[in-house]
Design a protein around this motif. Structure first.
Motif, mmCIF file in Angstrom:
data_model
loop_
_atom_site.group_PDB
_atom_site.id
_atom_site.type_symbol
_atom_site.label_atom_id
_atom_site.label_comp_id
_atom_site.label_asym_id
_atom_site.label_seq_id
_atom_site.Cartn_x
_atom_site.Cartn_y
_atom_site.Cartn_z
ATOM 1 N N ARG A 6 65.638 45.596 71.360
ATOM 2 C CA ARG A 6 64.364 44.922 71.506
ATOM 3 C C ARG A 6 63.379 45.529 70.520
ATOM 4 N N ARG A 7 62.674 44.710 69.809
ATOM 5 C CA ARG A 7 61.726 45.262 68.851
ATOM 6 C C ARG A 7 60.369 44.610 69.019
ATOM 7 N N HIS A 8 59.385 45.443 68.848
ATOM 8 C CA HIS A 8 58.031 44.910 68.758
ATOM 9 C C HIS A 8 57.531 45.331 67.412
ATOM 10 N N PHE A 9 56.644 44.585 66.873
ATOM 11 C CA PHE A 9 56.131 44.942 65.564
ATOM 12 C C PHE A 9 54.668 45.288 65.651
ATOM 13 N N LEU A 10 54.298 46.248 64.827
ATOM 14 C CA LEU A 10 52.886 46.578 64.749
ATOM 15 C C LEU A 10 52.133 45.422 64.134
ATOM 16 N N ILE A 42 39.661 56.504 66.883
ATOM 17 C CA ILE A 42 40.337 55.912 68.045
ATOM 18 C C ILE A 42 41.632 56.667 68.320
ATOM 19 N N ALA A 43 41.989 56.747 69.592
ATOM 20 C CA ALA A 43 43.269 57.372 69.951
ATOM 21 C C ALA A 43 44.387 56.351 69.844
ATOM 22 N N PHE A 44 45.349 56.638 69.005
ATOM 23 C CA PHE A 44 46.565 55.837 68.926
ATOM 24 C C PHE A 44 47.615 56.487 69.831
ATOM 25 N N PRO A 45 48.711 55.794 70.099
ATOM 26 C CA PRO A 45 49.731 56.358 70.988
ATOM 27 C C PRO A 45 50.134 57.791 70.601
ATOM 28 N N GLU A 46 50.140 58.658 71.571
ATOM 29 C CA GLU A 46 50.495 60.078 71.433
ATOM 30 C C GLU A 46 49.542 60.865 70.537
ATOM 31 N N SER A 54 43.153 52.427 58.609
ATOM 32 C CA SER A 54 43.752 51.104 58.821
ATOM 33 C C SER A 54 44.548 51.163 60.111
ATOM 34 N N ASP A 55 44.569 50.023 60.838
ATOM 35 C CA ASP A 55 45.411 49.963 62.032
ATOM 36 C C ASP A 55 46.765 49.343 61.704
ATOM 37 N N GLY B 52 40.805 47.208 56.675
ATOM 38 C CA GLY B 52 40.441 48.617 56.552
ATOM 39 C C GLY B 52 40.787 49.171 55.174
ATOM 40 N N TYR B 53 41.897 48.701 54.595
ATOM 41 C CA TYR B 53 42.292 49.147 53.254
ATOM 42 C C TYR B 53 41.178 48.853 52.250
ATOM 43 N N ILE B 54 40.543 47.704 52.410
ATOM 44 C CA ILE B 54 39.517 47.288 51.457
ATOM 45 C C ILE B 54 38.213 48.051 51.711
#
Lengths: 406, 104
Positions: A6-10, A42-46, A54-55, B52-54
């Protein structure tokens, strides 16, 4: 890829705009200001809250105060991916590292295989992005292309894993083996975009110092730092420290690729910099060994300190593995320099903490600067002396921080 | 052992390695200045990465933005028609840059 049940994508690979990337699950929507753009924290996972450049793909910068600790905690360790398509779920029962190409016996190794069938080794090493500190090029000269990182695209960790050499020997090298290519599970949005594929000469791969790591500071690698496997190349910039390492391909000849031959390259001359003309008029070479560098962890810029305080000025220094010899400090903007006290040695590829006890006697503005020299005499350049390259790689000029004594 | 990063309701019952409660990848709504055909910019410049890159680049000159857009097209194969490339460069210079005759 079939290795995942199973895959999820960012990210999505379609032209949908950012709002649809994570669909309904992402109810945590962060709105940021436009004027004088400052990335959200922001807190990202872990992870603890980090600066989100960039997110998608995630680019998370560590704060300067992590340079008060010789081992960077996993939850504050910077994050840097290149491609938007990253699996966000990995089943270790199905994940395999493929060892293929010019080998006698191709291997398909689970993380358990690596842990049980090979000798474990540990090394403490700095991991630094080739573009770390890039934004400082623009403070003393021409701006450079690429992500405008401050100093926070580096950290130091204890890596545990298996020697790359041992894996290659288990597979058995064919006589025409010359290069080793590595790549991981991150993929571009469009097939035409070059994949993040990196190569090295066979000698380097067999050096015994490169490891395929499954642990970082005594834990599984954090997901965003490359779970479950990551290549570790002590002393080298992190371009080839491939995350979510999934394929090791032994090659009989070098494959030209964008991320080896165009990106992450500098002029192939002594200063690795542009002397005149344009950068790409020069013959190229990939960046590799890191350059001697030191940064200030405390105080941070614009700290206000009461006169008479006893201040423990501290930070980290490191180089390509020759060993830091001395870190000098100036509290008067570079007019006079004193020695700092080097702290515990965690190994030649690790951070070396330095400390300087400072008791400012008069009120006013002070510029603190640090400058490291290593055992082979490499010394950090001053900001206005550093050689320039268009990609903004390998910035290692003297760091400075302004503070106010009141 | 299973390691989960983006947790949907379907996955809540699974075992975690280090993750003890449901987590989600945050989504950042980077602000995009409107006007001057920002829709063209949004159509093409968000395919492979966030805005965000920009924003991270800070204010940059026309040659700098031209170079960046060319890099996206030539090296990363961004599928942007010529006239839209020009629209994007003009937008970037106006909202995230400045005009200079040459250099960076």
């Amino acid at each position: 890829m079939s290795t995942f049940n199973r895959r999820h994508f960012l990210g999505s690979s379609l032209i949908l705009g950012a709002s649809s990337l994570l669909g309904k699950e992402a109810d945590q929507k962060i709105i940021t200001e436009t004027k004088n753009f400052v990335p959200p924290v922001i807190a990202f996972p872990e992870k603890k809250p980090l600066k989100v450049i960039s997110d998608r793909p995630p680019l998370l910068e560590s704060p300067r105060d992590i340079f008060t600790q010789p081992i960077t905690p996993n939850d504050q360790f910077f994050v840097r991916w290149h491609m938007p398509d990253i699996p966000t779920y990995i089943d270790l029962n199905e994940f395999r590292l493929q060892v293929q190409g010019a080998v006698e016996t191709p291997l398909s190794l689970s993380v358990d295989d690596l842990k049980s069938k090979f000798e474990p080794v540990e090394i403490t090493s700095v991991l630094q992005c080739g573009g770390n500190s890039r934004k400082y090029y623009a403070t003393s000269g021409q701006a450079t292309h690429g992500v405008q990182w401050g100093h926070g695209a580096m950290g130091c960790a204890v890596w545990k894993g298996v020697r790359l050499k041992d894996i290659l020997n288990k597979a058995g090298l064919k006589s025409d083996a010359r290069f080793v290519g590595v790549n991981g599970l991150e993929k571009p949005a469009l097939d035409e975009t070059p994949h993040f594929f990196r190569e090295m000469e066979l000698d380097e791969a067999l050096s015994g110092e490169l490891i395929v790591a499954y642990e970082m500071n005594g834990e599984d690698l954090p997901y965003l730092n490359g779970f479950p496997l990551r290549l570790v190349i002590p002393g080298h910039f992190s371009d080839s420290w491939v995350k979510m390492l999934s394929e090791i391909t032994v090659l009989d000849q070098y494959r030209k690729t964008f991320f080896m031959d165009v990106a992450y390259t500098v002029p192939d001359n002594d200063c690795e910099c542009v002397v005149s003309g344009g950068d790409f008029e020069y013959k190229r070479k990939p960046i590799a060994a890191m350059k001697v560098k030191s940064v200030i962890g405390y105080p941070t810029p614009n700290t206000i300190i009461k006169k008479g305080s006893r201040i423990k000025v501290t930070g980290m220094a490191f180089d390509q593995g020759k060993g830091v010899k001395e870190v000098m400090i100036s509290v008067d903007g570079g007019k006079s320099w004193s020695a700092t006290a080097l702290q515990k040695d965690y190994g030649k590829y690790a951070y070396r903490q330095w400390i300087y006890q400072w008791e400012p006697k008069t009120k006013g503005e002070y510029t603190i600067m640090v400058r490291a020299i290593n055992r082979v005499g490499n010394i950090q350049p001053l900001p206005d002396e550093i050689g320039w390259n268009a990609g903004g790689y390998q910035y290692n000029a003297v760091d400075s921080v302004n503070v106010k004594i009141v | 052992m299973k390691k989960i990063i983006l947790l949907t309701s379907l996955l809540t019952s699974m075992a975690f390695a280090q993750v003890s409660k449901p987590i989600e990848m945050p989504y950042v709504d980077y602000p995009v200045e409107t006007g001057d055909h920002d829709e063209v910019v949004q159509q093409y410049c968000l395919i492979c990465h966030s805005f965000g890159y920009i924003l991270n680049q800070g204010k940059k000159s026309r040659p700098y933005w031209t170079g960046t857009v060319q890099k996206m097209v030539n090296e990363f194969k961004a599928p942007i028609p010529k006239e839209d490339q020009q629209t994007i460069i003009n937008y970037l210079v106006k909202h995230y840059g400045y005009e200079v005759a040459s250099g960076h």
